[in-house]
Write a protein that holds these residues in place. Structure first.
Motif, mmCIF file in Angstrom:
data_model
loop_
_atom_site.group_PDB
_atom_site.id
_atom_site.type_symbol
_atom_site.label_atom_id
_atom_site.label_comp_id
_atom_site.label_asym_id
_atom_site.label_seq_id
_atom_site.Cartn_x
_atom_site.Cartn_y
_atom_site.Cartn_z
ATOM 1 N N ASP A 188 0.752 14.414 21.422
ATOM 2 C CA ASP A 188 0.059 14.343 20.137
ATOM 3 C C ASP A 188 -1.450 14.464 20.318
ATOM 4 O OD1 ASP A 188 -0.080 13.762 17.223
ATOM 5 O OD2 ASP A 188 -1.113 11.955 17.932
ATOM 6 N N GLU A 189 -1.996 13.798 21.328
ATOM 7 C CA GLU A 189 -3.445 13.858 21.536
ATOM 8 C C GLU A 189 -3.910 15.254 21.951
ATOM 9 O OE1 GLU A 189 -5.854 10.526 22.862
ATOM 10 O OE2 GLU A 189 -4.031 9.607 23.649
ATOM 11 N N MET A 190 -3.003 16.040 22.544
ATOM 12 C CA MET A 190 -3.341 17.414 22.934
ATOM 13 C C MET A 190 -2.833 18.420 21.895
ATOM 14 S SD MET A 190 -5.108 18.813 25.348
ATOM 15 C CE MET A 190 -5.096 17.841 26.864
ATOM 16 N N SER A 191 -2.305 17.934 20.778
ATOM 17 C CA SER A 191 -1.610 18.812 19.836
ATOM 18 C C SER A 191 -2.469 19.905 19.209
ATOM 19 C CB SER A 191 -0.929 17.993 18.737
ATOM 20 O OG SER A 191 -1.868 17.239 18.000
ATOM 21 N N PRO A 192 -3.786 19.723 18.976
ATOM 22 C CA PRO A 192 -4.539 20.872 18.436
ATOM 23 C C PRO A 192 -4.447 22.116 19.318
ATOM 24 C CG PRO A 192 -5.801 18.867 18.159
ATOM 25 C CD PRO A 192 -4.618 18.508 19.015
ATOM 26 N N LEU A 193 -4.490 21.912 20.641
ATOM 27 C CA LEU A 193 -4.347 23.048 21.551
ATOM 28 C C LEU A 193 -2.944 23.625 21.483
ATOM 29 C CD1 LEU A 193 -4.971 24.950 23.894
ATOM 30 C CD2 LEU A 193 -4.573 23.038 25.462
ATOM 31 N N ILE A 238 3.090 37.117 29.242
ATOM 32 C CA ILE A 238 2.492 36.921 27.916
ATOM 33 C C ILE A 238 2.149 35.452 27.699
ATOM 34 C CG2 ILE A 238 2.967 37.068 25.436
ATOM 35 C CD1 ILE A 238 4.762 39.526 26.119
ATOM 36 N N ALA A 239 3.059 34.548 28.075
ATOM 37 C CA ALA A 239 2.839 33.123 27.825
ATOM 38 C C ALA A 239 1.669 32.583 28.641
ATOM 39 C CB ALA A 239 4.108 32.340 28.148
ATOM 40 N N LYS A 240 1.559 32.971 29.909
ATOM 41 C CA LYS A 240 0.472 32.453 30.732
ATOM 42 C C LYS A 240 -0.883 32.888 30.176
ATOM 43 C CE LYS A 240 1.002 32.361 35.287
ATOM 44 N NZ LYS A 240 1.404 32.724 36.676
ATOM 45 N N ARG A 241 -0.960 34.126 29.704
ATOM 46 C CA ARG A 241 -2.233 34.574 29.143
ATOM 47 C C ARG A 241 -2.532 33.877 27.817
ATOM 48 N NH1 ARG A 241 -5.075 39.060 26.584
ATOM 49 N NH2 ARG A 241 -7.040 39.228 27.725
ATOM 50 N N LEU A 242 -1.511 33.675 27.015
ATOM 51 C CA LEU A 242 -1.688 32.957 25.755
ATOM 52 C C LEU A 242 -2.205 31.544 26.012
ATOM 53 C CD1 LEU A 242 -1.247 32.459 22.695
ATOM 54 C CD2 LEU A 242 1.146 31.940 23.240
ATOM 55 N N ILE A 243 -1.591 30.832 26.942
ATOM 56 C CA ILE A 243 -1.987 29.460 27.235
ATOM 57 C C ILE A 243 -3.414 29.425 27.778
ATOM 58 C CG2 ILE A 243 -1.508 27.470 28.719
ATOM 59 C CD1 ILE A 243 1.504 28.357 28.556
ATOM 60 N N ARG A 244 -3.726 30.346 28.699
ATOM 61 C CA ARG A 244 -5.066 30.391 29.291
ATOM 62 C C ARG A 244 -6.141 30.633 28.232
ATOM 63 N NH1 ARG A 244 -3.342 33.386 33.978
ATOM 64 N NH2 ARG A 244 -3.724 32.172 35.854
ATOM 65 N N CYS A 246 -6.054 30.331 24.982
ATOM 66 C CA CYS A 246 -6.165 29.232 24.016
ATOM 67 C C CYS A 246 -6.935 28.060 24.625
ATOM 68 C CB CYS A 246 -4.783 28.771 23.571
ATOM 69 S SG CYS A 246 -4.056 29.708 22.211
ATOM 70 N N ALA A 247 -6.592 27.697 25.849
ATOM 71 C CA ALA A 247 -7.234 26.542 26.484
ATOM 72 C C ALA A 247 -8.747 26.719 26.575
ATOM 73 C CB ALA A 247 -6.632 26.310 27.869
ATOM 74 N N ARG A 248 -9.192 27.929 26.908
ATOM 75 C CA ARG A 248 -10.630 28.172 27.037
ATOM 76 C C ARG A 248 -11.375 27.867 25.749
ATOM 77 N NH1 ARG A 248 -9.386 33.820 29.749
ATOM 78 N NH2 ARG A 248 -9.094 33.155 31.910
ATOM 79 N N ARG A 249 -10.745 28.135 24.628
ATOM 80 C CA ARG A 249 -11.399 27.931 23.340
ATOM 81 C C ARG A 249 -11.436 26.472 22.921
ATOM 82 N NH1 ARG A 249 -10.316 32.770 24.431
ATOM 83 N NH2 ARG A 249 -11.407 34.517 23.421
ATOM 84 N N PHE A 250 -10.814 25.609 23.724
ATOM 85 C CA PHE A 250 -10.911 24.168 23.530
ATOM 86 C C PHE A 250 -11.735 23.516 24.648
ATOM 87 C CE2 PHE A 250 -7.469 25.170 20.728
ATOM 88 C CZ PHE A 250 -7.488 24.189 19.739
ATOM 89 N N GLY A 251 -12.446 24.333 25.421
ATOM 90 C CA GLY A 251 -13.252 23.800 26.506
ATOM 91 C C GLY A 251 -12.448 23.350 27.700
ATOM 92 N N LEU A 252 -11.211 23.853 27.825
ATOM 93 C CA LEU A 252 -10.316 23.474 28.902
ATOM 94 C C LEU A 252 -9.931 24.700 29.717
ATOM 95 C CD1 LEU A 252 -7.886 21.213 26.808
ATOM 96 C CD2 LEU A 252 -10.010 20.531 27.963
ATOM 97 N N GLU A 253 -9.303 24.464 30.852
ATOM 98 C CA GLU A 253 -8.748 25.546 31.654
ATOM 99 C C GLU A 253 -7.286 25.226 31.960
ATOM 100 O OE1 GLU A 253 -9.966 28.411 32.546
ATOM 101 O OE2 GLU A 253 -12.088 28.144 32.035
#
Length: 462
Positions: A188-193, A238-244, A246-253
């Motif tokens: 839940d705490e990571m749910s926006p990503l 496709i999934a690995k690139r999607l996750i990567r 998306c994560a960058r746009r939340f300041g994460l890797e």
């Protein structure tokens, strides 16, 4: 080659591009992605007006992309660098992979490489895998499967000591260093990503399913829907690139290195596999008396006999081998069993028509096309030769395993891979030679890197 769309050797259709452009009128750019030996996307960002041209006449890219190491540097003696004058080969769209990434505002398209006469380029990993798919189909089998992806999320920048830390939660910005295994509040705490990831998947024909917080702090697992095995491998790219992205746009890797933290759990990429007939019936389904399918058992037998030779594809990098330092949930073995997570080849306990097996050795850093190619190729060998898998393992977590025939370290895996006739036959001689040379060069490069731990232990003590 003519420029008529009818000549597309991949089976791509111009209508796919036209439908995409009509559905997303504001998209101005599309990322076209060719997957290299290491599972890394190489390609270009094209403009909107260029998309139809790729479907009509393909797009040129240098085949030397397959002669590079993981950093994109040429490995000169692999046989793929500056051959034939260094000219381009023709890349064509992979049907069904044109999609939209809402968080980037761009489209995305997988491509595969072909010769000018339309033959699949023999060292493109996707084409290497497709050869095994065609072999299965000639035998009357339709391979089905799915991959599970484990990965870590870390903060974008390291801490003051230069170390990366488990990610701060996207919702609260709080960080926990606890395991929180299968905690729903952690999700839940990571749910926006993850909401952004699931939203992106809707536009990519990617059915991401169950999400859990895994055993390590900041570690997660996502499953992908079971379907045709070739598309299942595409789904990983496709999934690995999607996750990567998306994560960058939340300041994460998002980290797909299998062992980013030495004392924490490693990240695997489990492959679930079965064979169907032309009507979609599962050929691995249990027998009428409830016993396991002989076809499935022969497939497992074939794979057991080749795991040692294929470990370099399942654990391709130096870091891959850190995952096997502890046997906890990381089965560095060649055994099999029913509902047993300590084994390499696990038959899930749920009986009936959905029966399949799970190949548990590959790390999340492995190229899914190559993992699937050698797994399917060995399974077909086992079926054709009616190989007995032996007795299922009864080992339990924490118990010492019987000796097996697997390499004990990366260099041995490279040597075993290079000497393997199975790999040469299954992957093709040019691919086999090039991959061996590239990995030998990578090993030699990494062997010269002196770690901080070596300075700590040895520099002023010995």
């Amino acid at each position: 080659m003519t420029t008529s769309n009818a000549t597309s050797p991949s089976g791509s259709q111009l209508s796919e591009a036209q439908d995409f452009l009509a559905k997303y009128p504001d998209v101005e750019a599309i990322d076209i992605i060719l997957t290299d030996f290491h599972g890394i996307g190489r390609g270009k960002m094209i403009r909107r007006h260029e998309l139809e041209g790729i479907y009509k006449s393909g797009r040129g890219l240098p085949s030397s992309l397959f002669g590079q190491n993981v950093t994109g540097e040429d490995v000169d003696d692999c046989g793929l660098v500056q051959t034939g004058g260094g000219g381009d080969c023709r890349c064509w769209p992979v049907p069904g992979t044109l999609g939209y990434l809402p968080h980037t505002g761009r489209g995305q398209l997988l491509i595969a490489m072909y010769e000018e006469d339309g033959k699949p380029h023999d060292v493109d990993p996707r084409n290497v895998f497709e050869a095994q798919i065609k072999r299965a189909e000639k035998l009357g089998f339709h391979p089905m499967g799915a991959f599970e992806l484990e990965f870590y999320l870390v903060d974008h920048t390291p801490d003051a000591s230069g170390l990366y830390q488990p990610a701060s939660y996207a919702m609260t910005k709080r960080r926990s260093t606890l395991r929180n295994t299968m905690s729903v509040d952690e999700i839940d705490e990571m749910s926006p990503l993850f909401d952004a990831i699931y939203e992106g998947a809707k536009h990519l024909d990617l059915t991401l399913e169950t999400l859990i917080s895994e055993y390590g702090p900041g570690q997660y697992e996502m499953t992908i829907r079971y379907r045709e095995l070739m598309r299942a491998a595409d789904d990983v790219i496709i999934a690995k690139r999607l996750i990567r992205t998306c994560a960058r746009r939340f300041g994460l890797e998002a980290v797909f290195m299998p062992k980013p933290f030495g004392n924490e759990a490693g990240s695997g990429m489990h492959l679930h596999l079965s064979l169907a007939d032309e009507n979609g019936n599962n050929l691995f389904a249990d027998q009428a008396d409830g016993s396991l399918s002989p076809l499935m058992l022969n497939a497992i037998g074939g794979i057991r006999g080749t795991i040692g030779e294929t470990m370099l594809l399942l654990a391709p990098f130096m870091n891959s081998w850190r995952r096997f330092a502890s046997a906890m949930y990381s089965p560095a073995s060649d055994d099999w069993g029913v509902e047993n997570r300590t084994v390499a080849l696990r038959v899930p306990g749920t009986p009936g028509k959905t029966r399949h097996f799970e190949h548990r050795i590959a790390g999340v850093d492995a190229n899914p096309y190559l993992v699937a190619a050698v797994t399917l190729g060995a399974a077909l060998d086992g079926i054709e030769n009616k190989i007995d898998p032996g007795k299922p393992s009864k080992d339990e977590i924490g118990h010492a395993k019987a000796p097996n025939d697997l390499p004990r370290h990366w260099l041995e895996a490279i040597d075993r891979f290079g000497a393997s006739e199975f790999n040469k036959r299954t992957l093709g001689p040019r691919f086999h030679t090039a991959f061996t040379k590239i990995k030998q060069a990578e090993y030699e490069h990494m062997a010269l890197k002196v770690s901080a731990a070596e300075w700590e232990y040895y520099a002023f003590s010995v």
